[in-house]
Design a protein around this motif. Structure first.
Motif, short mmCIF file in Angstrom:
data_model
loop_
_atom_site.label_atom_id
_atom_site.label_comp_id
_atom_site.label_asym_id
_atom_site.label_seq_id
_atom_site.Cartn_x
_atom_site.Cartn_y
_atom_site.Cartn_z
N GLN A 233 1.04 -1.01 0.04
CA GLN A 233 -0.03 -0.01 -0.09
C GLN A 233 0.89 1.09 -0.09
O GLN A 233 1.99 1.17 0.64
CB GLN A 233 -0.77 0.04 1.16
CG GLN A 233 -1.98 1.12 1.31
CD GLN A 233 -2.79 1.39 2.52
OE1 GLN A 233 -2.27 0.66 3.52
NE2 GLN A 233 -4.00 1.93 2.31
N GLY A 234 0.29 2.33 -0.73
CA GLY A 234 1.25 3.34 -1.03
C GLY A 234 0.70 4.80 -0.72
O GLY A 234 -0.75 4.47 -0.91
N PHE A 235 1.29 5.80 -0.14
CA PHE A 235 0.44 6.99 -0.11
C PHE A 235 1.36 8.35 -0.59
O PHE A 235 2.60 8.21 -0.63
CB PHE A 235 0.44 7.15 1.43
CG PHE A 235 -0.58 6.33 2.29
CD1 PHE A 235 -1.86 6.25 2.20
CD2 PHE A 235 -0.01 5.29 2.84
CE1 PHE A 235 -2.55 5.66 2.93
CE2 PHE A 235 -0.82 4.35 3.55
CZ PHE A 235 -2.19 4.63 3.50
N SER A 236 0.83 9.02 -1.34
CA SER A 236 1.62 10.14 -1.72
C SER A 236 1.04 11.55 -1.51
O SER A 236 -0.33 11.79 -2.01
CB SER A 236 1.82 10.05 -3.37
OG SER A 236 2.40 11.15 -3.73
N GLY A 237 1.53 12.28 -0.69
CA GLY A 237 0.70 13.75 -0.51
C GLY A 237 2.07 14.74 0.12
O GLY A 237 2.77 14.11 0.70
N ASP A 238 1.59 15.65 0.42
CA ASP A 238 2.41 16.75 0.97
C ASP A 238 2.58 16.37 2.49
O ASP A 238 3.63 16.89 3.12
CB ASP A 238 2.19 18.11 0.73
CG ASP A 238 2.13 18.49 -0.55
OD1 ASP A 238 3.12 18.10 -1.53
OD2 ASP A 238 1.63 19.41 -1.09
N ARG A 239 1.59 15.92 3.01
CA ARG A 239 1.44 15.55 4.40
C ARG A 239 2.20 14.47 4.87
O ARG A 239 2.93 14.26 5.76
CB ARG A 239 0.07 15.74 5.05
CG ARG A 239 0.06 15.43 6.71
CD ARG A 239 -1.15 15.33 7.02
NE ARG A 239 -1.91 16.47 7.46
CZ ARG A 239 -3.32 16.92 6.86
NH1 ARG A 239 -3.73 15.98 6.12
NH2 ARG A 239 -3.56 17.94 7.12
N TYR A 240 2.00 13.25 4.04
CA TYR A 240 2.58 11.95 4.40
C TYR A 240 2.57 11.17 3.11
O TYR A 240 1.82 11.30 2.18
CB TYR A 240 1.51 11.23 5.37
CG TYR A 240 2.09 9.86 5.69
CD1 TYR A 240 3.06 9.49 6.33
CD2 TYR A 240 1.00 8.91 5.33
CE1 TYR A 240 3.37 8.13 6.43
CE2 TYR A 240 1.52 7.42 5.23
CZ TYR A 240 2.48 7.17 6.16
OH TYR A 240 2.96 5.83 6.38
N SER A 241 3.98 10.50 2.87
CA SER A 241 4.07 9.61 1.93
C SER A 241 4.96 8.38 2.27
O SER A 241 5.74 8.45 3.27
CB SER A 241 4.93 10.42 0.80
OG SER A 241 4.30 11.42 0.22
N ASP A 242 4.41 7.39 2.00
CA ASP A 242 5.07 6.06 2.44
C ASP A 242 4.65 4.88 1.56
O ASP A 242 3.81 4.94 0.85
CB ASP A 242 4.99 5.81 3.96
CG ASP A 242 6.15 4.92 4.47
OD1 ASP A 242 7.02 4.18 3.80
OD2 ASP A 242 6.07 4.60 5.62
N ILE A 243 5.42 3.85 1.75
CA ILE A 243 5.01 2.40 1.14
C ILE A 243 4.73 1.53 2.24
O ILE A 243 5.66 1.12 3.20
CB ILE A 243 5.96 2.01 0.01
CG1 ILE A 243 5.94 2.91 -1.22
CG2 ILE A 243 5.44 0.40 -0.47
CD1 ILE A 243 6.88 2.54 -2.20
N LEU A 244 3.78 0.91 2.61
CA LEU A 244 3.44 -0.20 3.65
C LEU A 244 3.51 -1.51 3.02
O LEU A 244 2.79 -1.77 1.71
CB LEU A 244 2.38 0.17 4.28
CG LEU A 244 2.15 1.54 4.99
CD1 LEU A 244 0.90 1.74 5.59
CD2 LEU A 244 3.36 1.70 6.05
#
Length: 327
Positions: A233-244
């Motif tokens: 699962q991946g997230f992309s944004g100015d507040r939080y970005s990561d791959i889980l």
């Protein structure tokens, strides 16, 4: 994860064909374990709860903080109006105890890290037509090995809203209600492997909109009550970005009750994340099969019974005429 990396991941996702209507099943259809959601609905008049207990260790090297998180995940799903539609609530309520290592102080933050409501609608099901998906009676291999056509997935669309109530310490400055949209796909690669993919765009209209994606591969054993999964699962944004990355196991206790457990971690140091989740899914099944008039049902040969009956009548009529002439 920076945005160019996310675009590459999204491009890779798009190359997977995004191609059931939601089918009610005799066995519970749960989105657990993991966070990737199925393309299929639970079925008309089915009420389903999916609950998880979460423990997470989260450390941030940049901020010099250590924290422990305890929380609860919950999803409530209901098959609304017809088989292809469900209304779903998803929430995560957590309590985070943060220790500022350099200052020697502590802080507790408690609120929803996820709080949203929406509708999911199945728009394409490759298994809708049973005539095109009948098993091969002459080849076990043809029914049990991967085929290219298996990549064609069921596709559903999602529309809803994320709710940020009060002074949420995890999302300061966000509006009370912000739109969220998404797409979910599901491919049956073989009788034992299922691939699920999601893309979503959340907190639309805020200063910190967020893209997310997930891909989950699950495998059932010879004993179909047991299954395992691996998920990214991946997230992309100015507040939080990561791959889980997550992996775990699920056990079917009975047709309406499933238990699960999984472990996961992130790939960054700001913050680093390691977590464990113990969960369960339970449904109340008020589904009733739709009765189809016999004249509309398919005969074994694929023709309509009504037409076959008419054909037999014509044959009997011709035979009667022939008998009269012979007599």
């Amino acid at each position: 994860m920076d945005f160019p990396s996310f675009k590459k991941a999204l491009l890779l996702f798009c190359f997977i064909p995004m191609c059931g209507m939601a089918q009610y099943t005799d066995v519970i259809n749960s989105n657990r374990p993991g966070r990737a959601v199925s393309a299929y609905a639970v079925g008309k008049n089915v009420v389903q709860a999916e609950i998880g207990l979460v423990y997470e260790q989260q450390d941030n090297a940049d901020l010099n903080t250590d924290s422990n998180i305890f929380g609860t995940d919950i999803a409530l799903r209901y098959g609304l109006l017809f088989e292809t539609l469900e209304v779903v609530y998803e929430g995560s309520f957590i309590s985070q105890n943060i220790t500022f290592t350099q200052l020697g102080t502590e802080e507790r933050r408690t609120d929803f890290s996820r709080n949203r409501l929406g509708l999911k609608f199945l728009i394409f099901d490759p298994f809708k037509d049973p005539e095109k998906n009948k098993p091969n009676l002459y080849s076990w291999r043809a029914n049990n090995v991967f085929q290219l056509k298996n990549l064609v997935p069921a596709v559903s669309i999602y529309g809803g809203a994320t709710f940020t109530l009060g002074d949420n310490p995890f999302y300061p400055g966000d509006g009370t209600v912000t739109p969220r949209v998404g797409v979910a796909t599901q491919s049956r690669l073989s009788p034992r492997f299922v691939l699920i993919s999601n893309v979503a765009y959340d907190r639309i209209g805020t200063d910190f909109p967020e893209w997310s994606y997930a891909m989950s591969l699950s495998h059932s054993f010879r004993d179909p009550k047991w299954s395992v999964f691996v998920e990214g699962q991946g997230f992309s944004g100015d507040r939080y970005s990561d791959i889980l990355l997550r992996s775990g196991v699920a056990y079917l206790i009975n047709e309406d009750f499933q238990a699960d457990f999984h472990l996961g971690s992130g790939f960054k140091n700001d913050p680093s994340r390691i977590f464990a989740v113990l969960g369960m899914s339970y449904r109340l099944d008020f589904h009733k099969d739709k009765l189809i008039p016999i004249e509309d049902q398919k005969a074994v040969q694929g023709g309509k019974i009504k037409k076959n009956s008419a054909k037999k009548k014509r044959k009997k009529k011709k035979k009667g005429k022939k008998d009269k002439v012979d007599f």
